[in-house]
Design a protein around this motif. Structure first.
Motif: not given
Length: 603
Positions: A305-312, A328-334
């Motif tokens: 949430l700090v690094v990628y606060p939203d899907v955009a 939002h599930d992509l955030a883990y892999s990102a």
């Protein structure tokens, strides 16, 4: 993103060991269908427990947890944390019953508990319904997560990920059978756990996040930290906490958390050396599954949430990801793309381990249904053991192909979680009561199964009125849909139970003699047997359900206390963490005392 030689070395060594295990045990596993699907019922509790935990690691689970945390906060996880209640009910009440049944699959139970054509139909239909349809859906969610990880971290096309990951998994699964699955799970557990913890520690401390204290104070994170939902938010409280704890845990069939036990959990209980090993395996699994394992994923989700606060922001960082796979599930892999060489290879190996463990278990379990409950029952009752093993291996490959194809069409794992949960709504109470209430018959289960599925489909297709999902606000955003399905399904199956004829005296008495379920729900059957001068009660065995429920409640206090305490230690809330740690120790001592009393009831 480029992998180093060290990263590739981790992955190659891991693949080699897994394939070696599958090949090494293939000869013994292929000796008979019992060896292929249950490893001759000789497995110890600790190995089965580790296997259960490894199976539920899965590649889609960290993605799902990340999606939940980013959408509804840490407290959103109560939608699956609530299943601890049914998990411990399985441990202290149903594990010994399953082991005493001595069936090959949990579907074989239908012809033990019920009789006639309805029982045979139920067994064959659910072999396809669960072993193929539900199983393929579950595996496709896991494969979808692998596709997203491959796309984000390695830039792979979806079909490349599916072929490369699936080929090795289906090879060792088809060759090694259940023994190969459990032995590799032992390795997979430690690799997956090590990778998850290592990734969480590193990612929380990267410069963009700034460490645990900075993470806890970040504006995007601070309102997501609470382990309990906001009690002033009525909708969140009902949706995320009250419904899961009051209704969902006992009312819904869901893979790995079946009320009364079932699926691959039942398969492992049936493979245990004896009843005590079955109980020990399931209890160990529940401790690891709920109390400890989620926190590394939760920490990565919060850091994301700090690094990628939203899907955009995720899309901006990874513009090559297909639009239909964004979420939002992509955030883990990102987040994992930020790992350094060496740790990256270990984490990738851990994700591959999670994928392989879940898929191999689902393949072997689903194949056992096809072999025992459909092929042998419907097509070839006189099939040799060699033929049964061959059919098992072929069906393993076919299931893998179907699930891979479906995964290429899906968008996110949360969709499937909702579908599976609502599809099984209202059926769970039957799976709990059928052991302890003589009046439940095959028609009870048939009507519940069809009613739940049909009602869910109608609501999804019409999507009108109060039952329209508002997906932007998270799981079961409209909290009326799930209880509605449960209520209507329950009314329908109860009506069918009393309208149709009960099972015959012979079927009920034979079941009682074998299982010794006990309790007031069987008093009529016991009374009728006495009138007929038939002795069905084993006077040496006491009814253990009251002490089992006591142990279940103490176990819930123990595990939830451990879960909360772990979170508060991480958050730096020392006082709360210490209090909950003491509560966990006391409840653990009381549980040990209750368990010693229970053992006297187990023959």
């Amino acid at each position: 993103m480029q992998l180093s030689t060290l990263d590739y070395s981790f992955i190659i060594v891991f693949f080699s060991i897994v394939l070696f295990i599958g090949i090494y045990v293939s000869k013994k596993s292929g000796a008979s269908s019992s060896e292929y699907f249950l490893s001759g019922r000789t497995m110890p509790w600790w190995l089965l427990g580790l296997s259960m935990v490894a199976t539920t690691f899965s590649t889609d689970t960290p993605n799902l947890v990340t999606d939940i945390v980013r959408t509804n906060g840490v407290s959103g996880n109560w939608v699956w944390w609530a299943f601890l209640l049914t998990g411990l009910l399985t441990v202290f009440v149903y594990a010994k019953l399953w082991r005493k049944s001595n069936v090959n699959t949990d579907l074989e139970f239908y012809e033990l508990r019920y009789g006639g054509k309805p029982a045979r139909f139920l067994r064959k239909f659910r072999a396809i319904y669960l072993g193929v349809i539900f199983n393929v859906i579950t595996m496709s969610a896991v494969t979808l997560a692998a596709i997203k990880i491959g796309g984000i971290m390695l830039g792979l096309e979806p079909w490349v990920t599916v072929v490369s990951a699936g080929l090795i998994t289906v090879t060792f699964s088809a060759l090694g059978g259940f023994k190969g699955v459990v032995y590799t799970d032992f390795l997979l557990f430690f690799v997956a756990m090590g990778g998850a913890i290592g990734a969480a520690y590193y990612l929380v401390n990267i410069p963009e996040v700034g460490g645990i204290e900075a993470l806890m104070a970040n504006e995007h994170v601070i309102d997501k930290l609470s382990i309990l939902p906001d009690f002033s938010n009525k909708k969140a409280l009902i949706t995320l906490f009250i419904i899961p704890l009051a209704v969902q845990w006992w009312s819904s069939w869901y893979p790995g958390a079946e009320p009364g036990g079932g699926g691959y959990i039942a398969q492992r209980m049936l493979a245990a050396k004896n009843e005590n090993h079955a109980i020990g395996a399931t209890f160990f699994f529940n401790i690891m599954h709920y109390a400890l394992r989620p926190w590394p994923w939760i920490l990565v989700a919060l850091a994301s949430l700090v690094v990628y606060p939203d899907v955009a922001s995720i899309h901006e960082a990874f513009p090559n990801v297909a639009a239909d796979k964004l979420g939002h599930d992509l955030a883990y892999s990102a987040m994992l793309t930020k790992l350094p060489s060496g740790l990256l290879g270990l984490v990738l190996a851990s994700l591959i381990a999670a994928y392989m463990s879940t898929i191999s278990t689902q393949l072997n379990w689903g194949s056992s249904y096809i072999v025992y409950d459909f092929y042998k029952q419907q097509i070839n009752p006189n099939a040799s053991e060699k033929r049964l093993v061959a059919v098992g291996r072929i069906s393993t490959v076919v299931l893998m192909i179907f699930s891979a194809g479906l995964a290429l069409l899906l968008q996110n794992a949360l969709q499937l979680f909702e579908v599976l949960l609502v599809f099984g709504a209202g059926t769970g109470l039957i799976f709990i009561l059928r052991w302890f209430w003589w009046r439940i018959n095959a028609w009870s289960e048939i009507t519940a199964m069809f009613a739940s599925g049909i009602i869910s489909i109608i609501l999804k297709l019409t999507a009108v009125g109060p039952f329209l999902f508002a997906t932007e606000t998270g799981l079961f955003a409209d909290w009326m849909e799930y209880p509605f399905v449960v209520l209507v399904t329950t009314i329908i199956w109860l009506g069918a139970t009393f309208i149709t004829q009960p099972e015959s005296k012979q079927v009920l008495q034979d079941f009682y003699i074998k299982i010794q379920p006990g309790g007031p729900g069987w008093s009529k059957v016991v009374s009728d047997a006495k009138d007929d001068n038939v002795e069905i009660v084993n006077t040496k065995e006491k009814w253990s359900v009251p002490s089992g429920i006591t142990a279940m409640l103490l176990g819930c206090v123990l595990i939830y206390s451990c879960m909360f305490a772990t979170g508060y230690w991480i958050y730096g809330k020392t006082t709360s963490a210490m209090i909950l740690t003491v509560v966990a120790i006391v409840s653990g001592l009381l549980l040990a005392r209750a368990w010693n009393k229970m053992k006297d009831h187990i023959l």
